[in-house]
Write a protein that holds these residues in place. Structure first.
Motif, PDB file in Angstrom:
ATOM      1  N   GLY A   1       3.383  12.707  -7.221  1.00 47.13           N
ATOM      2  CA  GLY A   1       3.683  13.147  -5.868  1.00 47.13           C
ATOM      3  C   GLY A   1       4.531  12.161  -5.101  1.00 47.13           C
ATOM      4  O   GLY A   1       4.694  11.007  -5.500  1.00 47.13           O
ATOM      5  N   ALA A   2       5.050  12.637  -3.998  1.00 43.32           N
ATOM      6  CA  ALA A   2       5.833  11.790  -3.104  1.00 43.32           C
ATOM      7  C   ALA A   2       4.869  10.977  -2.252  1.00 43.32           C
ATOM      8  O   ALA A   2       3.867  11.494  -1.770  1.00 43.32           O
ATOM      9  N   GLU A   3       5.178   9.710  -2.084  1.00 44.39           N
ATOM     10  CA  GLU A   3       4.398   8.840  -1.225  1.00 44.39           C
ATOM     11  C   GLU A   3       5.359   7.952  -0.447  1.00 44.39           C
ATOM     12  O   GLU A   3       6.555   7.910  -0.726  1.00 44.39           O
ATOM     13  N   TRP A   4       4.810   7.245   0.518  1.00 43.82           N
ATOM     14  CA  TRP A   4       5.561   6.281   1.312  1.00 43.82           C
ATOM     15  C   TRP A   4       4.956   4.919   1.050  1.00 43.82           C
ATOM     16  O   TRP A   4       3.767   4.711   1.281  1.00 43.82           O
ATOM     17  N   ARG A   5       5.759   4.013   0.543  1.00 46.67           N
ATOM     18  CA  ARG A   5       5.308   2.663   0.228  1.00 46.67           C
ATOM     19  C   ARG A   5       5.473   1.783   1.463  1.00 46.67           C
ATOM     20  O   ARG A   5       6.473   1.879   2.178  1.00 46.67           O
TER      21      ARG A   5
ATOM     22  N   VAL B   1       8.902   0.421   5.162  1.00 52.13           N
ATOM     23  CA  VAL B   1       8.338   1.715   4.783  1.00 52.13           C
ATOM     24  C   VAL B   1       9.447   2.507   4.113  1.00 52.13           C
ATOM     25  O   VAL B   1      10.511   2.690   4.701  1.00 52.13           O
ATOM     26  N   TYR B   2       9.207   2.965   2.894  1.00 48.19           N
ATOM     27  CA  TYR B   2      10.246   3.719   2.191  1.00 48.19           C
ATOM     28  C   TYR B   2       9.625   4.685   1.188  1.00 48.19           C
ATOM     29  O   TYR B   2       8.504   4.486   0.719  1.00 48.19           O
TER      30      TYR B   2
ATOM     31  N   THR C   1       0.860  -1.175   0.000  1.00 44.36           N
ATOM     32  CA  THR C   1       0.000   0.000   0.000  1.00 44.36           C
ATOM     33  C   THR C   1       0.902   1.232   0.000  1.00 44.36           C
ATOM     34  O   THR C   1       2.129   1.098   0.146  1.00 44.36           O
ATOM     35  N   THR C   2       0.336   2.397  -0.153  1.00 46.43           N
ATOM     36  CA  THR C   2       1.093   3.640  -0.093  1.00 46.43           C
ATOM     37  C   THR C   2       0.361   4.627   0.803  1.00 46.43           C
ATOM     38  O   THR C   2      -0.835   4.499   1.060  1.00 46.43           O
ATOM     39  N   HIS C   3       1.100   5.627   1.267  1.00 43.36           N
ATOM     40  CA  HIS C   3       0.536   6.702   2.092  1.00 43.36           C
ATOM     41  C   HIS C   3       1.199   7.998   1.683  1.00 43.36           C
ATOM     42  O   HIS C   3       2.315   8.004   1.170  1.00 43.36           O
ATOM     43  N   ASP C   4       0.532   9.121   1.957  1.00 42.67           N
ATOM     44  CA  ASP C   4       1.089  10.410   1.562  1.00 42.67           C
ATOM     45  C   ASP C   4       2.056  11.003   2.584  1.00 42.67           C
ATOM     46  O   ASP C   4       2.720  11.995   2.304  1.00 42.67           O
ATOM     47  N   ALA C   5       2.154  10.396   3.771  1.00 44.06           N
ATOM     48  CA  ALA C   5       3.034  10.938   4.806  1.00 44.06           C
ATOM     49  C   ALA C   5       3.735   9.793   5.543  1.00 44.06           C
ATOM     50  O   ALA C   5       3.116   8.774   5.843  1.00 44.06           O
ATOM     51  N   GLU C   6       5.004   9.992   5.846  1.00 43.52           N
ATOM     52  CA  GLU C   6       5.772   8.953   6.528  1.00 43.52           C
ATOM     53  C   GLU C   6       5.174   8.567   7.884  1.00 43.52           C
ATOM     54  O   GLU C   6       5.058   7.381   8.177  1.00 43.52           O
TER      55      GLU C   6
END
Length: 109
Positions: free
Chosen positions: A55-59, A39-40, A13-18
């Motif tokens: 955009g930047a995301e956190w996988r 998480v990276y 999954t991905t997220h927009d913030a670490e």
């Protein structure tokens, strides 16, 4: 490498913030729905709202048993901030027998 093992999957999954990605990873592992998570940062390009977005995301990659994939998907969907979060399960076709056994043991009922 061990023989093929259809019993282990990597759910992504991905997220927009670490901080949110790390919190989700910890919650999933705490619930024993995955043995571990990485998480990276990634750079994502996708179609959304009628145009190309970037955009930047956190996988978040989660290692778990295949029979937990549906429960893990439901957990991620329930706890995610995205309207349509990415949740993709990819089978592990081979791996070290010790690691695969560890994943199975850490997610056992």
């Amino acid at each position: 490498m061990a023989a093929p093992n259809p019993d282990v999957v990597v759910v992504t999954t991905t997220h927009d913030a670490e901080p949110a990605a790390r919190a989700l990873a910890a919650a999933v592992v705490r619930e024993r729905l995955a043995a571990c998570a990485q998480v990276y940062p990634v750079r994502s390009v996708y179609w959304w709202d009628g145009e190309v977005q970037e955009g930047a995301e956190w996988r978040v990659d989660l290692k778990t048993r295949a029979d937990l994939a549906a429960r893990l998907t439901a957990f991620i969907t329930e706890h995610h901030t995205y309207d349509t979060p990415e949740v993709v399960a990819v089978p592990v076709v081979a791996g070290s027998s010790g690691y695969l056994a560890w994943v199975a043991a850490e997610t056992a009922p």
